[in-house]
Design an enzyme around this catalytic site. Structure first.
Site, PDB file in Angstrom:
ATOM      1  N   CYS A  52      44.935  30.842  64.372  1.00 61.00           N
ATOM      2  CA  CYS A  52      44.606  30.011  63.196  1.00 61.00           C
ATOM      3  C   CYS A  52      44.682  28.533  63.540  1.00 61.00           C
ATOM      4  O   CYS A  52      45.149  27.714  62.720  1.00 61.00           O
ATOM      5  CB  CYS A  52      45.509  30.323  62.016  1.00 61.00           C
ATOM      6  SG  CYS A  52      45.266  31.958  61.363  1.00 61.00           S
ATOM      7  N   HIS A  78      47.603  23.896  62.162  1.00 57.92           N
ATOM      8  CA  HIS A  78      47.213  25.254  61.745  1.00 57.92           C
ATOM      9  C   HIS A  78      46.135  25.101  60.661  1.00 57.92           C
ATOM     10  O   HIS A  78      46.117  24.108  59.929  1.00 57.92           O
ATOM     11  CB  HIS A  78      48.464  25.922  61.169  1.00 57.92           C
ATOM     12  CG  HIS A  78      48.317  27.356  60.787  1.00 57.92           C
ATOM     13  ND1 HIS A  78      47.746  27.771  59.608  1.00 57.92           N
ATOM     14  CD2 HIS A  78      48.704  28.494  61.426  1.00 57.92           C
ATOM     15  CE1 HIS A  78      47.792  29.100  59.537  1.00 57.92           C
ATOM     16  NE2 HIS A  78      48.366  29.557  60.635  1.00 57.92           N
ATOM     17  N   GLN A  90      56.867  26.547  61.678  1.00 52.57           N
ATOM     18  CA  GLN A  90      57.361  26.949  63.000  1.00 52.57           C
ATOM     19  C   GLN A  90      58.629  26.200  63.403  1.00 52.57           C
ATOM     20  O   GLN A  90      59.112  26.372  64.515  1.00 52.57           O
ATOM     21  CB  GLN A  90      56.275  26.713  64.071  1.00 52.57           C
ATOM     22  CG  GLN A  90      55.015  27.508  63.874  1.00 52.57           C
ATOM     23  CD  GLN A  90      55.216  29.016  64.019  1.00 52.57           C
ATOM     24  OE1 GLN A  90      56.220  29.488  64.539  1.00 52.57           O
ATOM     25  NE2 GLN A  90      54.244  29.787  63.537  1.00 52.57           N
TER      26      GLN A  90
HETATM   27  C1  LIG Z   1      52.272  25.873  61.833  1.00 50.89           C
HETATM   28  C2  LIG Z   1      51.927  26.838  60.729  1.00 50.89           C
HETATM   29  N1  LIG Z   1      51.591  26.368  59.522  1.00 50.89           N
HETATM   30  C3  LIG Z   1      51.280  27.172  58.517  1.00 50.89           C
HETATM   31  C4  LIG Z   1      51.273  28.542  58.664  1.00 50.89           C
HETATM   32  C5  LIG Z   1      50.916  29.400  57.508  1.00 50.89           C
HETATM   33  O1  LIG Z   1      52.018  30.138  57.071  1.00 50.89           O
HETATM   34  P1  LIG Z   1      51.872  31.273  55.985  1.00 50.89           P
HETATM   35  O2  LIG Z   1      50.768  32.181  56.452  1.00 50.89           O
HETATM   36  O3  LIG Z   1      53.207  31.931  55.969  1.00 50.89           O
HETATM   37  O4  LIG Z   1      51.539  30.602  54.696  1.00 50.89           O
HETATM   38  C6  LIG Z   1      51.591  29.088  59.893  1.00 50.89           C
HETATM   39  C7  LIG Z   1      51.531  30.544  60.116  1.00 50.89           C
HETATM   40  O5  LIG Z   1      51.342  31.015  61.203  1.00 50.89           O
HETATM   41  C8  LIG Z   1      51.929  28.217  60.962  1.00 50.89           C
HETATM   42  O6  LIG Z   1      52.253  28.682  62.163  1.00 50.89           O
END
Ligand SMILES: Cc1ncc(COP(=O)(O)O)c(C=O)c1O
Length: 424
Positions: free
Chosen positions: A382, A141, A221
């Site tokens: 993302c 991500h 996730q």
């Molecule tokens: C694999 C992963 N990492 C990090 C994030 C970021 O999470 P947050 O926006 O809650 O900080 C997400 C959010 O979709 C994600 O799916």
């Protein structure tokens, strides 16, 4: 890449009566799921972006504000003591939830993004220098890419990326070869939000540790779908977000091994994270408070505690088994639609389907499904480098939680048939 038919051939599903809990009872706890959208029962398949909250979580937050709320740690009065106790109890709850050795290894942050940025700034400040390397994978991500890019730019270090194969599995040989004495940290997602790949993180940690390289896992996730034991995994850092775990937004967790956290400088300065301040010099609080500058999201933490209780009450083993069934069922059913192509077919997958339907743009799929009451996500999730890897700009993503049902999957399939009709 495997065809949909080949993917279907490798899955089979159990009848509803053999499923591990009564989903219809569980759904009563989620008032938001009872509504209609565009005249149709809401089907919420956007759980990877954020999941819905049971009444128990909302009630816990309401209770705090009605009965116990005050700022924490600094007060001597009753409300402050109550709030502080409740807040610190959640720290212990999180410790048990991810099986950390000590509660001081649990730092409350805003979410996964902030947890990773904290490590990039603080650990990065002491551990990374010119010519050093950070190793990530091609599945990450953006929040497990960009903080490392910023760090590498500031430190003249290099970001290395372990490739994935067509199925969406990390190529472990290449991963291993990319680790050297220049590698200062490996940062890997536990479960991919774009493909659903469950990485073999225990193995990856073992490989990294053989070369004395610490490992951060992005668990955003993973925690809603499977048991996590940070001691068994032996990861050095673990991060997750409350809002994907049926808790509130604005709160998340960074786990770090105590020794590492103790060695790291503060991330942000302010109240709470100090022991003394003069204009000449400040001294810093012990962990985890050193990393919790300012008034935290007190109600968020209380809500997170209630979410953990809720998930524990059902049981993560049962949740994992149920979702496994649901995912297999969804794969089988969606694959019957002509023109569907799945992205990713990893050895182990969790909780979501990423797919394309002929040449229909995923945004159009999402818009038509919304008219059928079905919420999915369309876009790059993302994870633009993952999209680039497959030569697409976006996918449609249906992501599941324990409150979803096979009937809802059937509604998705009907909706996708409508999409095909519209685009002929
Ligand atoms: C694999 C992963 N990492 C990090 C994030 C970021 O999470 P947050 O926006 O809650 O900080 C997400 C959010 O979709 C994600 O799916």
């Amino acid at each position: 890449m495997k065809t949909s038919a080949e993917i279907v051939a490798q899955v089979n599903t159990r009848p509803e009566k053999d499923l591990p809990f009564d989903v219809h009872t569980i759904r009563q706890d989620f008032p938001i799921l009872q509504q209609k959208i565009c005249g149709r029962p809401l089907v919420y398949f956007d759980n990877a972006a954020s999941s819905q909250k049971p009444k128990q979580v909302v009630d816990a937050i309401t209770h705090l504000y009605y009965e116990d709320y005050s700022n924490i740690h600094r007060g001597v009065h009753t409300l402050s003591e109550r709030s502080t106790r409740a807040y610190e109890e959640v720290r212990r709850k999180v410790q048990q939830f991810i099986h950390a050795r000590e509660d001081r290894e649990i730092v409350f942050v805003r979410g996964t993004t902030e947890a990773i940025n904290l490590v990039a700034h603080s650990f990065g400040q002491i551990a990374v220098g010119e010519g050093d390397e950070i190793l990530i994978t091609a599945l990450e991500h953006h929040s497990n890419i960009v903080p490392w890019q910023l760090l590498c730019e500031a430190k003249k270090a290099r970001l290395r990326v372990a490739p994935i194969n067509d199925e969406g599995d990390v190529e472990l040989d290449a991963f291993e070869k990319l680790i050297s004495d220049r590698t200062k940290l490996v940062a890997v997602t536990h479960v991919s939000n774009a493909l659903g790949t469950v990485n073999p993180v225990a193995k990856m940690i073992q490989i990294a540790h053989q070369q004395n390289v610490p490992v951060l896992l992005d668990g955003a996730q993973a925690v809603p779908h499977m048991k996590v034991d940070v001691q068994e995994l032996d990861c050095d850092f673990y991060s997750f977000s409350g809002h994907k775990l049926f808790g509130p937004t604005g709160v998340g967790v960074l786990y770090g091994k105590a020794k590492l956290l103790e060695s790291m400088p503060p991330y942000q300065g302010g109240g709470e994270m100090i022991t003394s301040v003069t204009f000449e010099k400040s001294t810093f609080n012990k962990i985890p408070f050193k990393f919790e500058a300012g008034t935290p999201d007190i109600a968020g933490v209380i809500g997170l505690g209630a979410a953990i209780d809720y998930v524990n009450h059902i049981g993560l083993d049962k949740i994992a088994a149920y979702e496994h069934e649901l995912l297999n069922y969804a794969k089988q059913k969606v694959a019957t639609i002509p023109g569907v192509r799945f992205l990713g077919n990893a050895r182990e997958q969790a909780s979501l389907l990423s797919f394309l339907l002929d040449d229909v743009h995923p945004h159009d799929i999402g818009t038509i499904l919304d008219q059928e009451g079905i919420a999915i996500r369309a876009g790059h999730h993302c994870a633009q480098p993952v999209m680039d890897r497959y030569g697409v700009s976006a996918t449609a993503r249906a992501s599941f939680a324990f409150y979803n049902t096979k009937e809802e999957v059937d509604a998705l399939v009907d909706g996708l048939r409508k999409v095909r009709e519209v685009f002929g």
